[in-house]
Scaffold this motif. Sequence first.
Motif, PDB file in Angstrom:
ATOM      1  N   LYS A  14      40.408  73.139  39.621  1.00  0.00           N
ATOM      2  CA  LYS A  14      40.452  74.129  38.514  1.00  0.00           C
ATOM      3  C   LYS A  14      38.878  74.397  38.152  1.00  0.00           C
ATOM      4  CE  LYS A  14      43.256  74.362  35.275  1.00  0.00           C
ATOM      5  NZ  LYS A  14      44.339  74.085  34.412  1.00  0.00           N
ATOM      6  N   VAL A  15      38.231  73.029  37.672  1.00  0.00           N
ATOM      7  CA  VAL A  15      36.880  73.165  37.432  1.00  0.00           C
ATOM      8  C   VAL A  15      35.970  73.609  38.390  1.00  0.00           C
ATOM      9  CG1 VAL A  15      35.168  71.524  36.446  1.00  0.00           C
ATOM     10  CG2 VAL A  15      37.486  71.068  35.834  1.00  0.00           C
ATOM     11  N   ASN A  16      35.872  73.226  39.724  1.00  0.00           N
ATOM     12  CA  ASN A  16      35.137  73.783  40.748  1.00  0.00           C
ATOM     13  C   ASN A  16      35.256  75.302  40.765  1.00  0.00           C
ATOM     14  OD1 ASN A  16      33.807  71.405  41.321  1.00  0.00           O
ATOM     15  ND2 ASN A  16      35.529  70.780  42.559  1.00  0.00           N
ATOM     16  N   ALA A  17      36.542  75.820  40.728  1.00  0.00           N
ATOM     17  CA  ALA A  17      36.777  77.292  40.721  1.00  0.00           C
ATOM     18  C   ALA A  17      35.903  78.084  39.487  1.00  0.00           C
ATOM     19  CB  ALA A  17      38.339  77.534  40.801  1.00  0.00           C
ATOM     20  N   ALA A  18      36.045  77.498  38.378  1.00  0.00           N
ATOM     21  CA  ALA A  18      35.449  77.907  37.098  1.00  0.00           C
ATOM     22  C   ALA A  18      34.219  78.034  37.382  1.00  0.00           C
ATOM     23  CB  ALA A  18      35.835  77.221  36.146  1.00  0.00           C
ATOM     24  N   ILE A  19      33.564  77.027  37.986  1.00  0.00           N
ATOM     25  CA  ILE A  19      31.913  76.819  38.248  1.00  0.00           C
ATOM     26  C   ILE A  19      31.709  78.068  39.071  1.00  0.00           C
ATOM     27  CG2 ILE A  19      30.362  75.408  39.130  1.00  0.00           C
ATOM     28  CD1 ILE A  19      31.657  72.934  37.940  1.00  0.00           C
ATOM     29  N   ALA A  20      32.332  78.114  40.314  1.00  0.00           N
ATOM     30  CA  ALA A  20      31.833  79.001  41.153  1.00  0.00           C
ATOM     31  C   ALA A  20      32.273  80.493  40.659  1.00  0.00           C
ATOM     32  CB  ALA A  20      32.739  78.780  42.350  1.00  0.00           C
ATOM     33  N   GLU A  21      33.174  80.716  39.969  1.00  0.00           N
ATOM     34  CA  GLU A  21      33.292  82.077  39.382  1.00  0.00           C
ATOM     35  C   GLU A  21      32.395  82.331  38.364  1.00  0.00           C
ATOM     36  OE1 GLU A  21      36.836  84.457  37.185  1.00  0.00           O
ATOM     37  OE2 GLU A  21      37.395  82.950  38.117  1.00  0.00           O
ATOM     38  N   LEU A  22      31.961  81.638  37.266  1.00  0.00           N
ATOM     39  CA  LEU A  22      31.065  81.907  36.154  1.00  0.00           C
ATOM     40  C   LEU A  22      29.643  81.678  36.920  1.00  0.00           C
ATOM     41  CD1 LEU A  22      32.302  79.748  33.462  1.00  0.00           C
ATOM     42  CD2 LEU A  22      32.559  82.405  33.783  1.00  0.00           C
ATOM     43  N   GLY A  23      29.357  80.990  38.057  1.00  0.00           N
ATOM     44  CA  GLY A  23      28.055  80.846  38.840  1.00  0.00           C
ATOM     45  C   GLY A  23      27.170  79.826  37.965  1.00  0.00           C
ATOM     46  N   TRP A  24      27.813  78.883  37.414  1.00  0.00           N
ATOM     47  CA  TRP A  24      27.201  77.901  36.442  1.00  0.00           C
ATOM     48  C   TRP A  24      26.417  77.157  37.421  1.00  0.00           C
ATOM     49  CZ3 TRP A  24      28.983  72.715  34.884  1.00  0.00           C
ATOM     50  CH2 TRP A  24      27.936  72.047  33.936  1.00  0.00           C
ATOM     51  N   VAL A  25      25.047  76.388  37.143  1.00  0.00           N
ATOM     52  CA  VAL A  25      24.667  75.420  37.736  1.00  0.00           C
ATOM     53  C   VAL A  25      24.152  74.403  36.743  1.00  0.00           C
ATOM     54  CG1 VAL A  25      22.313  75.022  38.934  1.00  0.00           C
ATOM     55  CG2 VAL A  25      23.339  77.273  39.310  1.00  0.00           C
ATOM     56  N   PRO A  26      24.801  73.161  37.107  1.00  0.00           N
ATOM     57  CA  PRO A  26      24.371  72.147  35.930  1.00  0.00           C
ATOM     58  C   PRO A  26      23.018  71.708  35.995  1.00  0.00           C
ATOM     59  CG  PRO A  26      26.235  71.607  37.515  1.00  0.00           C
ATOM     60  CD  PRO A  26      25.466  72.903  38.116  1.00  0.00           C
ATOM     61  N   ASN A  27      22.632  71.185  34.637  1.00  0.00           N
ATOM     62  CA  ASN A  27      21.182  70.814  34.664  1.00  0.00           C
ATOM     63  C   ASN A  27      21.039  69.482  35.207  1.00  0.00           C
ATOM     64  OD1 ASN A  27      18.719  69.729  33.634  1.00  0.00           O
ATOM     65  ND2 ASN A  27      18.703  71.285  31.641  1.00  0.00           N
ATOM     66  N   VAL A  28      20.668  69.148  36.505  1.00  0.00           N
ATOM     67  CA  VAL A  28      20.397  68.002  36.811  1.00  0.00           C
ATOM     68  C   VAL A  28      19.584  66.995  36.112  1.00  0.00           C
ATOM     69  CG1 VAL A  28      19.645  66.867  38.991  1.00  0.00           C
ATOM     70  CG2 VAL A  28      20.781  68.958  39.221  1.00  0.00           C
ATOM     71  N   ALA A  29      18.463  67.569  35.576  1.00  0.00           N
ATOM     72  CA  ALA A  29      17.609  66.586  34.848  1.00  0.00           C
ATOM     73  C   ALA A  29      18.264  66.125  33.584  1.00  0.00           C
ATOM     74  CB  ALA A  29      16.403  67.356  34.474  1.00  0.00           C
ATOM     75  N   ALA A  30      19.186  66.884  33.042  1.00  0.00           N
ATOM     76  CA  ALA A  30      19.742  66.369  31.845  1.00  0.00           C
ATOM     77  C   ALA A  30      20.960  65.654  32.291  1.00  0.00           C
ATOM     78  CB  ALA A  30      20.334  67.820  31.056  1.00  0.00           C
ATOM     79  N   GLN A  31      21.693  65.928  33.367  1.00  0.00           N
ATOM     80  CA  GLN A  31      22.739  64.685  33.780  1.00  0.00           C
ATOM     81  C   GLN A  31      22.039  63.651  33.934  1.00  0.00           C
ATOM     82  OE1 GLN A  31      24.176  67.874  37.027  1.00  0.00           O
ATOM     83  NE2 GLN A  31      25.631  66.057  36.676  1.00  0.00           N
ATOM     84  N   ASN A  32      21.130  63.718  34.698  1.00  0.00           N
ATOM     85  CA  ASN A  32      20.380  62.137  35.166  1.00  0.00           C
ATOM     86  C   ASN A  32      20.191  61.372  33.693  1.00  0.00           C
ATOM     87  OD1 ASN A  32      20.485  63.095  37.572  1.00  0.00           O
ATOM     88  ND2 ASN A  32      18.525  63.567  37.969  1.00  0.00           N
ATOM     89  N   MET A  33      19.498  62.198  32.798  1.00  0.00           N
ATOM     90  CA  MET A  33      19.118  61.237  31.604  1.00  0.00           C
ATOM     91  C   MET A  33      20.428  60.728  30.849  1.00  0.00           C
ATOM     92  SD  MET A  33      16.279  63.898  29.786  1.00  0.00           S
ATOM     93  CE  MET A  33      15.967  62.658  28.720  1.00  0.00           C
ATOM     94  N   ARG A  34      21.469  61.533  30.954  1.00  0.00           N
ATOM     95  CA  ARG A  34      22.754  60.983  30.273  1.00  0.00           C
ATOM     96  C   ARG A  34      23.503  59.827  31.161  1.00  0.00           C
ATOM     97  NH1 ARG A  34      23.614  66.746  29.501  1.00  0.00           N
ATOM     98  NH2 ARG A  34      24.910  66.862  31.491  1.00  0.00           N
ATOM     99  N   THR A  35      23.400  60.099  32.567  1.00  0.00           N
ATOM    100  CA  THR A  35      24.059  59.012  33.264  1.00  0.00           C
ATOM    101  C   THR A  35      23.080  58.035  33.715  1.00  0.00           C
ATOM    102  OG1 THR A  35      23.651  60.328  35.341  1.00  0.00           O
ATOM    103  CG2 THR A  35      25.536  60.939  34.133  1.00  0.00           C
ATOM    104  N   SER A  36      21.759  57.967  33.562  1.00  0.00           N
ATOM    105  CA  SER A  36      21.066  56.907  34.019  1.00  0.00           C
ATOM    106  C   SER A  36      21.175  56.851  35.646  1.00  0.00           C
ATOM    107  CB  SER A  36      21.246  55.684  33.576  1.00  0.00           C
ATOM    108  OG  SER A  36      20.998  55.601  32.058  1.00  0.00           O
ATOM    109  N   SER A  37      21.231  58.058  36.234  1.00  0.00           N
ATOM    110  CA  SER A  37      21.270  58.238  37.509  1.00  0.00           C
ATOM    111  C   SER A  37      20.495  59.592  38.072  1.00  0.00           C
ATOM    112  CB  SER A  37      22.656  58.381  38.055  1.00  0.00           C
ATOM    113  OG  SER A  37      22.768  58.850  39.396  1.00  0.00           O
ATOM    114  N   SER A  38      19.585  59.393  39.138  1.00  0.00           N
ATOM    115  CA  SER A  38      18.806  60.149  39.765  1.00  0.00           C
ATOM    116  C   SER A  38      19.731  61.156  40.511  1.00  0.00           C
ATOM    117  CB  SER A  38      17.642  60.003  40.131  1.00  0.00           C
ATOM    118  OG  SER A  38      17.712  58.837  41.416  1.00  0.00           O
ATOM    119  N   ARG A  39      20.754  60.620  41.123  1.00  0.00           N
ATOM    120  CA  ARG A  39      21.541  60.958  42.234  1.00  0.00           C
ATOM    121  C   ARG A  39      20.378  61.340  43.539  1.00  0.00           C
ATOM    122  NH1 ARG A  39      26.517  60.005  41.146  1.00  0.00           N
ATOM    123  NH2 ARG A  39      27.266  61.568  42.602  1.00  0.00           N
TER     124      ARG A  39
END
Length: 349
Positions: free
Chosen positions: A49-74
């Motif tokens: 459901k979440v991935n379908a919503a992301i695809a439908e809305l065309g949302w692109v996560p802010n990778v830099a912000a994710q990395n700061m919150r999770t302490s992970s650069s992926r």
Amino acid sequence: MARGKGSDPNNSSHRLTAQDVARHAGVSIGTVSRVINNVPGVTPAVAQKVNAAIAELGWVPNVAAQNMRTSSSRMIGFIFSDIRNALYAQMTKGAEEVLAPRGYLLVTASSDGNPERELALIDLFKRRRADGMILTIEQENNVSTVAAIGNLSMPYVMLEREVSLGSTSVGADHYRGTKQAAEYLIRQGHQRIGIITGGQGTRVARDRVRGLEDAMNAAGLEIDRNLMRLESFSAEYAYRQTQELMGLANPPTALLSMGVRLLPGVLEALQIMGKSYPEDVSLICSNDSDIARIMMPKITAVRYDAMALGRVAAESLLDQVEGRTTSGTPPRIEIPTELVLRDSCRPLL
């Protein structure tokens, strides 16, 4: 009017956020965060459901912000010694097959066999906050490089290398592969077997030399150290050493070309000298390259799956990054080799 991809139904200038995705999917913001960060605990139905919503809305996560919150650069760094070696391309592809579906970016860098550049690249990946590294260094006994690896503040795996730091290493079973090749030649009557390879300061070279020595000793044959040329993996080195070996008063009757970049130099040297295989020298190569398969006669090879090496290294590294290692995790993981018999060797009468 149909709203454009990525727009908000109430405000076309609104920038989409995880809250919009959560509202659209009917879940919490925390659930959206767990899905995009591949955190366990979300059922497949909810993740869909979440991935379908992301695809439908065309949302692109802010990778830099994710990395700061999770302490992970992926991001995973892969340092290898020679970009010209096609095996590293296969290892890279194998590692990417594991890392990409898990949301990790593999960034590769070639040190060109330069220890100073190895140190610079290790420092670069540390500063870029890589989640882990796959390392194929030039010399396992380089004090500065080993010290830098020992000071890493991130998980790492040694690929086709081994250092005395208690770290996990992944490699092919070069000892068994070389020993099988030597035993095959000995059964055909060969007693003077030459070997050209490189990486004296690596486990790869040590295992290959040990495989040849053990096969010779088991057969009661004398080992001629002058037939061992162990300085480089370059085609130029193979070209020079093949000419020297075949120019000896008592040349080898069989030759092991153990390194993917060596074979073209060996073949060119034989051609220049007016010699051929298997008539003048029986020939076995490693890494079963395209050249080995298309040359006539086709060349017997010690083969292993370089892509599998990359996959195993990536899996082992992710086990560390994601906290799945245990006290029973093996320090050394090997993939098998096999001897592929073709027409480049002949029995001695």
